[in-house]
Design a protein around this motif. Sequence first.
Motif, PDB file in Angstrom:
ATOM      1  N   LEU A 114       8.900   3.249   5.361  1.00 15.41           N
ATOM      2  CA  LEU A 114       9.911   2.351   5.920  1.00 15.41           C
ATOM      3  C   LEU A 114      10.974   3.095   6.722  1.00 15.41           C
ATOM      4  O   LEU A 114      11.762   2.475   7.442  1.00 15.41           O
ATOM      5  N   LEU A 115      10.969   4.427   6.616  1.00 14.70           N
ATOM      6  CA  LEU A 115      11.990   5.236   7.273  1.00 14.70           C
ATOM      7  C   LEU A 115      11.496   5.703   8.643  1.00 14.70           C
ATOM      8  O   LEU A 115      10.305   5.657   8.940  1.00 14.70           O
ATOM      9  N   PRO A 116      12.400   6.170   9.506  1.00 16.23           N
ATOM     10  CA  PRO A 116      11.986   6.633  10.844  1.00 16.23           C
ATOM     11  C   PRO A 116      10.937   7.721  10.767  1.00 16.23           C
ATOM     12  O   PRO A 116      10.909   8.533   9.835  1.00 16.23           O
ATOM     13  N   GLY A 117      10.069   7.762  11.779  1.00 13.26           N
ATOM     14  CA  GLY A 117       9.042   8.782  11.867  1.00 13.26           C
ATOM     15  C   GLY A 117       7.693   8.350  11.342  1.00 13.26           C
ATOM     16  O   GLY A 117       6.726   9.101  11.450  1.00 13.26           O
ATOM     17  N   SER A 118       7.598   7.151  10.776  1.00 15.09           N
ATOM     18  CA  SER A 118       6.339   6.685  10.237  1.00 15.09           C
ATOM     19  C   SER A 118       5.515   5.993  11.311  1.00 15.09           C
ATOM     20  O   SER A 118       6.045   5.206  12.097  1.00 15.09           O
ATOM     21  N   GLU A 119       4.213   6.273  11.335  1.00 19.70           N
ATOM     22  CA  GLU A 119       3.308   5.588  12.261  1.00 19.70           C
ATOM     23  C   GLU A 119       3.069   4.150  11.820  1.00 19.70           C
ATOM     24  O   GLU A 119       2.791   3.274  12.632  1.00 19.70           O
ATOM     25  N   GLN A 120       3.121   3.892  10.500  1.00 21.16           N
ATOM     26  CA  GLN A 120       2.792   2.572   9.979  1.00 21.16           C
ATOM     27  C   GLN A 120       3.678   2.249   8.784  1.00 21.16           C
ATOM     28  O   GLN A 120       3.745   3.016   7.825  1.00 21.16           O
ATOM     29  N   THR A 121       4.365   1.130   8.840  1.00 22.25           N
ATOM     30  CA  THR A 121       5.121   0.638   7.695  1.00 22.25           C
ATOM     31  C   THR A 121       4.168   0.003   6.698  1.00 22.25           C
ATOM     32  O   THR A 121       3.322  -0.815   7.077  1.00 22.25           O
ATOM     33  N   ILE A 122       4.292   0.360   5.445  1.00 20.59           N
ATOM     34  CA  ILE A 122       3.442  -0.230   4.406  1.00 20.59           C
ATOM     35  C   ILE A 122       4.179  -1.428   3.816  1.00 20.59           C
ATOM     36  O   ILE A 122       4.998  -1.287   2.903  1.00 20.59           O
ATOM     37  N   LYS A 123       3.904  -2.595   4.357  1.00 17.25           N
ATOM     38  CA  LYS A 123       4.513  -3.825   3.847  1.00 17.25           C
ATOM     39  C   LYS A 123       3.666  -4.472   2.760  1.00 17.25           C
ATOM     40  O   LYS A 123       4.180  -5.162   1.893  1.00 17.25           O
ATOM     41  N   LYS A 124       2.351  -4.277   2.827  1.00 15.80           N
ATOM     42  CA  LYS A 124       1.426  -4.810   1.829  1.00 15.80           C
ATOM     43  C   LYS A 124       0.585  -3.649   1.315  1.00 15.80           C
ATOM     44  O   LYS A 124       0.106  -2.822   2.101  1.00 15.80           O
ATOM     45  N   ILE A 125       0.353  -3.600  -0.006  1.00 12.96           N
ATOM     46  CA  ILE A 125      -0.398  -2.479  -0.570  1.00 12.96           C
ATOM     47  C   ILE A 125      -1.878  -2.802  -0.751  1.00 12.96           C
ATOM     48  O   ILE A 125      -2.633  -1.975  -1.240  1.00 12.96           O
ATOM     49  N   THR A 185      -2.135   0.335   4.323  1.00 11.70           N
ATOM     50  CA  THR A 185      -2.421   1.605   3.651  1.00 11.70           C
ATOM     51  C   THR A 185      -3.485   2.407   4.398  1.00 11.70           C
ATOM     52  O   THR A 185      -3.418   3.642   4.446  1.00 11.70           O
ATOM     53  N   PHE A 186      -4.460   1.719   4.998  1.00 16.44           N
ATOM     54  CA  PHE A 186      -5.493   2.444   5.739  1.00 16.44           C
ATOM     55  C   PHE A 186      -4.889   3.119   6.972  1.00 16.44           C
ATOM     56  O   PHE A 186      -5.128   4.306   7.231  1.00 16.44           O
ATOM     57  N   ILE A 187      -4.104   2.373   7.754  1.00 13.45           N
ATOM     58  CA  ILE A 187      -3.507   2.955   8.963  1.00 13.45           C
ATOM     59  C   ILE A 187      -2.577   4.099   8.591  1.00 13.45           C
ATOM     60  O   ILE A 187      -2.549   5.147   9.253  1.00 13.45           O
ATOM     61  N   SER A 188      -1.826   3.940   7.495  1.00 13.72           N
ATOM     62  CA  SER A 188      -0.926   5.004   7.062  1.00 13.72           C
ATOM     63  C   SER A 188      -1.714   6.244   6.648  1.00 13.72           C
ATOM     64  O   SER A 188      -1.315   7.375   6.951  1.00 13.72           O
ATOM     65  N   THR A 189      -2.852   6.056   5.987  1.00 11.12           N
ATOM     66  CA  THR A 189      -3.685   7.192   5.582  1.00 11.12           C
ATOM     67  C   THR A 189      -4.256   7.914   6.791  1.00 11.12           C
ATOM     68  O   THR A 189      -4.251   9.151   6.864  1.00 11.12           O
ATOM     69  N   VAL A 190      -4.755   7.158   7.771  1.00 16.88           N
ATOM     70  CA  VAL A 190      -5.316   7.758   8.977  1.00 16.88           C
ATOM     71  C   VAL A 190      -4.265   8.567   9.725  1.00 16.88           C
ATOM     72  O   VAL A 190      -4.549   9.631  10.273  1.00 16.88           O
ATOM     73  N   SER A 191      -3.031   8.073   9.747  1.00 16.90           N
ATOM     74  CA  SER A 191      -1.976   8.745  10.505  1.00 16.90           C
ATOM     75  C   SER A 191      -1.280   9.839   9.704  1.00 16.90           C
ATOM     76  O   SER A 191      -0.352  10.474  10.205  1.00 16.90           O
TER      77      SER A 191
END
Length: 662
Positions: free
Chosen positions: A151-162, A105-111
Amino acid sequence: MTLVIENKKQIMTGRDYPHPYLHGNFAPIHQVQPLTPCASVGNIPEELAGGEYVRNGGNPLSNEDPGRDAHWFDGDGMLSGVAFRRKDNGSIQPEFVNQYILTDTFISTVSTPSLRLPILPSIATLVNPASSRLTIILRVFRTIFLVVLSLLPGSEQTIKKISVANTGILSHDGRALATCESGPPIRISLPGLETIGWFDGRRAEGEAPAVEDTKGESEVFGGDGMLSFMKEWTTAHPRVDPTAKDLILFHSTFLAPFVHYSIIPNSRNSSVEKPRLVNAAVPGITSAKMMHDFGVSFTHTVIMDLPLSLDPRNLAKNLPVVSYDSNGRSRFGVFPRWNPEAIRWFETNPCCIFHTANTWDEITPNHCAPGRETTAVNMLACRLTSASLVFSAGDVAAPVPIPTSNPKYPPEDEQCRLYYYRFSLENELDTITHQFALASIPFEFPSLRDDASMGAARYIYGCSVSGSSFGAALGRAVKIDSLVKVDVTALIAQAKQDPPTPITGCVDNRTVSEILASRDHWDPIKIFKLPPGIYAQECRFVPRNNGVSEDDGWILTYVFDESHLDALGNAGPNTKSELWIIDAKEMREVVCKVKLPQRVPYGFHGSWFSEEEILNQRDFESTRSLPMTRGKTSDVGSPKTIETILMQLWVLTRRWMLNLVG
C-alpha cells in the motif's frame, strides 16, 4: 505468442521424496499461451461448436524455497481451457489456452522476484499439528506486512484482495467468474481467459459503471466498516438457479456471526431492478469453520456447520488454526432462500463435506392455504468420515482421532461416499429422516447436468479411485482412475424398499471391479475406467441438442498418461495432456480425444460455457496486465532533490525489507 514465466526448481520440503502434490502431473506448469489450434482424434460433437470448457486449479508461481510447506489447495489460480471454434467450412477447430489469473497477490509476486515463499501462508502450515504457534504467527504477520508494504509508495501492485482465485469458475449474468474462499469472485474474459477484475456483487473492475452502481457500499459484498473485507470472502461454489438465474452464495469469516449470505439477481437487460439480498447474517453458527460448499434448492438453502474449524483463535487453545473434532457434531442449517432468519438446525454424526452434488425440494399441496409448500429438502453430498484429505493434501500426518465417548455417534470407517440426506420440514421436530450412502465406492468431485440442478435430477457424475481412497497416505497423492455415473433416483427408490442402516448403511455395496463386471444395461451405477497409468480430473456434462433423456450427452475431462513421466516421476517440458469427450449414456466410449500442446496439472473445478454465454458476455473497458518490468520499484529520475533522495532511500529500504522477509 507463447509467454513463459521463468521455470522454478522441483520442491523438496525437508523430506527424502518430492512433495506428492508438487510432483509428476501435480507439479505446476509455468508456460502460458493464447488460443492455440489442437489436433483431435475422433468426432467432435456439434453441440460443442462455439463453446469452451474451462478448468481452474492452483499453480504456485513462487517455488524458490526448497524447504517450504506446500498444500494442494495452495497456489496461484491458473485457468486451462479448450475452445471449440467454428470454421468457415463448417468444421470445428479445438483451441487450447491457459492463463494465470492476475490476482493482486499474483501480480505482486511477479513484480517482486526476491520473494522465495508465496505471499499467503500455506494451508499445510496451518493444519500441521507440528507447526509451532510462533511459526504460524510469523507466517501470518509476514502476509500482513507484505500487504501493508504494497500500500506504500514504490509498489507495482497494491494487494487489496488476498484471494488466489484458484478453485472454481462459473457463468452468471454475462460474466465468467473465478472463485476461491479468501476473496470475492474475479471476472474472466472468454475465450482467451484474460483477467478483467474483482466482482463486488454489482459490477466487476474493468467494467463501465452502470446506473445501479450508485446504491452505496451496503449493496456490495462486505458493505462498509473496517472489517468489511472479511465479508467479501465468498464460497468457491456459488450456485446459479437454472430458472430464475439468481446467483446464491455465502461468505464465511472469522468473526461472529461467522457466515453471511447473498443473492445476486440476473439483472442484465431488465427494465426493473430485481430483489437483492447482500451480506445477510446467518444466525446459529458459534465458531469459524472451514466451510467450502453448501446446498441450494429452488426454495431453500442448506448451510453446513461441520466440526472442521478454520479459526486463528485456535492458537490460544493450543490447537492448529485448522482443526477437526472427531467427537464433534455435524449441523445442517435449512432455511427459505430469502429468509436466513428462519433457519432450522439438524444435527447428526461428525463428518467433513467439501462438495454437495445436488439439493432439491419435496413439495406437496397445502390443504390449509392455497398453493404448495416444501415439506422436505433432500441433499446429495460427498461425505468424508474424517478430515484426512485436508492433511494428506499437504503431506502432513493427520492427528490420531480421539476415540468417541458418545454412543450417539459411533466410530465409522475411513471413507468418502455419495451420501443422501432428507431434512423433514413437516413439523417442529428437526428430523433427518434419511441419511445413508448410495454406493460404497469412493466418490468425489460431483457434477450434474446444469439445467437439472436444484430439481430432482436423476444422474450425478463424479470421480473415483479403484485401488485406494480420497484420504491418501503420506508421500502419495490421490489420482482419479475412474469416472462414475450414478442413477440416484433408482438407488433412493431401492432404499425405500430395503432401507439401509441409518448413517453407516449403504444402498449399493459393490466395489469398482464388481460394477465394471456388470453387463446390466439398467445398472444404476456405470463406471468409465481409464486405461492403466492414465488419470482423469473432474468431469463436466454437455447435453445433446434435442436429447431424449437427461443423460443424453457427453462428459469432458482432462487426462494425463503417466507413462510419459521420467524414471524419477518428473514431468518433462514435452509432456502433454488430452481432453477426452466421453459418451455419458453408457460411460464406455471416448468419442474424441483433443491433443493439447502441453500438460494440464491435476486441478480442481471447471465449467462448460455455451456459445451463447460466450457471445453474450457483458462489455468491459479494460483487462489486468503484468508489469512491464520485474522488480523495478521506482524511477527516481534527476536532478537530485530532497524528494528524490528520500525516495531513493525508501526504495533501498523497501528492497532490504523484501529481501529480509522473502
